[in-house]
Design a protein around this motif. Sequence first.
Motif, PDB file in Angstrom:
ATOM      1  N   ALA A  12       3.638   9.134   6.123  1.00 38.15           N
ATOM      2  CA  ALA A  12       3.636   7.868   5.375  1.00 38.15           C
ATOM      3  C   ALA A  12       3.609   8.145   3.871  1.00 38.15           C
ATOM      4  N   MET A  13       4.421   7.395   3.115  1.00 40.88           N
ATOM      5  CA  MET A  13       4.461   7.582   1.675  1.00 40.88           C
ATOM      6  C   MET A  13       4.670   6.228   0.990  1.00 40.88           C
ATOM      7  N   LEU A  14       3.895   5.979  -0.057  1.00 47.04           N
ATOM      8  CA  LEU A  14       4.035   4.788  -0.886  1.00 47.04           C
ATOM      9  C   LEU A  14       4.275   5.246  -2.314  1.00 47.04           C
ATOM     10  N   SER A  15       5.251   4.632  -2.992  1.00 47.93           N
ATOM     11  CA  SER A  15       5.561   5.024  -4.372  1.00 47.93           C
ATOM     12  C   SER A  15       5.524   3.822  -5.296  1.00 47.93           C
ATOM     13  N   TRP A  16       4.929   4.005  -6.460  1.00 55.48           N
ATOM     14  CA  TRP A  16       4.893   3.026  -7.538  1.00 55.48           C
ATOM     15  C   TRP A  16       5.620   3.662  -8.708  1.00 55.48           C
ATOM     16  N   CYS A  17       6.755   3.097  -9.101  1.00 52.98           N
ATOM     17  CA  CYS A  17       7.586   3.691 -10.156  1.00 52.98           C
ATOM     18  C   CYS A  17       7.704   2.813 -11.391  1.00 52.98           C
ATOM     19  N   SER A  18       7.554   1.506 -11.226  1.00 52.73           N
ATOM     20  CA  SER A  18       7.744   0.570 -12.336  1.00 52.73           C
ATOM     21  C   SER A  18       6.529  -0.330 -12.482  1.00 52.73           C
ATOM     22  N   GLN A  19       6.232  -0.673 -13.704  1.00 47.09           N
ATOM     23  CA  GLN A  19       5.120  -1.570 -13.985  1.00 47.09           C
ATOM     24  C   GLN A  19       5.244  -2.832 -13.138  1.00 47.09           C
TER      25      GLN A  19
END
Length: 195
Positions: A81-88
Amino acid sequence: MTRFDFARLPATPWRNGGGWTREIGAGVFLSSVGEARADLDWDWRLSVASIAKDGAFSTFAGIDRVAVLVDGAVTLQSGAAMLSWCSQGDAHAFAGEAPFDARLQAGPARFFNVMTRRANARAEVRVHRQGFRLAATGAAQVCLLVLKGRFRVVTPSGEQPLDAAHGLIGEPPAEALEIWMLGEAGCIAQVQLLR
């Protein structure tokens, strides 16, 4: 509703040394039924977490979480499982008991953390990039946090201008709130806490 500037809130270092937390607010609902825990005396908690380095993400059994990216870039990984936050303004919900490792993509990062005890509370989180109207039907508490730009919140008692890192928290007024974006670009997080 009470105004706050998260940069002026006290910073509490994490036990693992990987960052610190600035608590915006926490509370217990009178109808709480969940199992009491010595380390959790709340049904809901809102905070801004600063992540300074890669490492294990704290787990909270029985807690639902929503993390909204204030700045930086972060990936949480747990097995496949992977969660990514890239943008404000990117937001992801996940179970507090999930054992994630945090990986910073471009230096330190900050999250607006929304945590609710699953047995007693739930949160509705939305991110807006323009003005909106907030009718807090059924919400026990409401929080607005400006991530970027400037906004004006029109309440029954007057107007509140809010800059980045500023917000409002409290019981919602009976009348709807009008939130206006000032300028061409902005980002504001809205949380409604429900029993």
